[in-house]
Write a protein that holds these residues in place. Structure first.
Motif: not given
Length: 218
Positions: A48-49, A51-52, A55-56, A82-83
């Protein structure tokens, strides 16, 4: 192994073993399931990290293409914050460094590149971050730090670029022979008719001119 005389004895022995080992067996099963669930959850979290973060990063590239430098910087910082465990955070740091350089802020660019180098997990990305950081250090008149950073470092596919920067570093340190040697290696590794090769040749020619002006030793 014990030999039981009858089926009844075997059943009784099995019951006795189960009574004595129930806690250990159940505990082992629960522990095993707990570890499995933890692994699955960890993988799901990282997926999930990623993928997000992807996108960012796509949006970050859109900011760059639109020339929205401030938005790009803010998004880069968010990706790194955040990532930070994903490769996209390192890419974001490289983008931030590029924007900082375009704004003439070598100090910020150096900080971003140092972060990228410290967090890069892929050798090619690490090599690129190190190369760009060495250039920034040289621009800051910190040739000694730049030399320490890339001297004998694994250059990977950036060998010609590393040698070119080494030539600049040695030149800044007034180590002319080392500079010439590095430039020659860089030129040999570049396509003969490329602009980079032409630039390196100009630097070699300048070194020759410097040598020709040197006083003759008695």
């Amino acid at each position: 192994m014990e030999t039981y005389q009858s089926e009844q004895e075997q059943v009784e022995a099995l019951k006795k073993w189960w009574r004595e080992n129930t806690v250990a067996v159940v505990g082992g099963v629960v522990l095993g399931l707990g570890v499995a669930f933890a692994v699955w959850a960890w993988r799901d979290y990282h997926n999930n990290q990623a993928i997000q973060a992807s996108a960012e990063y796509e949006q970050l590239m859109g900011d760059v293409r639109r020339g929205a430098a401030q938005e790009a910087l803010e998004r880069s910082e968010r990706i790194m914050r955040e990532y930070g465990g994903t490769p996209y955070a390192v890419f974001a740091a490289l983008v931030s460094a590029r924007i900082a350089l375009d704004n003439g802020d070598n100090t910020a660019a150096r900080q971003q590149l140092e972060w990228a180098l410290a967090h890069a997990s892929e050798p090619a990305v690490e090599q690129l971050a190190r190369l760009r950081l060495a250039r920034v250090m040289l621009d800051q008149d910190d040739a000694e730090a730049a030399l320490k950073l890339i001297h004998n470092a694994d250059a990977g596919g950036y060998r010609a670029d590393y040698d070119a920067v080494l030539g600049d570093i040695y030149l800044a340190l007034k180590q002319m022979e080392q500079s010439r040697s590095a430039y020659q290696k860089a030129r040999q590794a570049m396509p003969a008719n490329s602009e980079q090769a032409a630039l390196i040749q100009m630097k070699l020619d300048d070194l020759g001119a410097v040598d020709s002006q040197a006083p003759v030793q008695p």
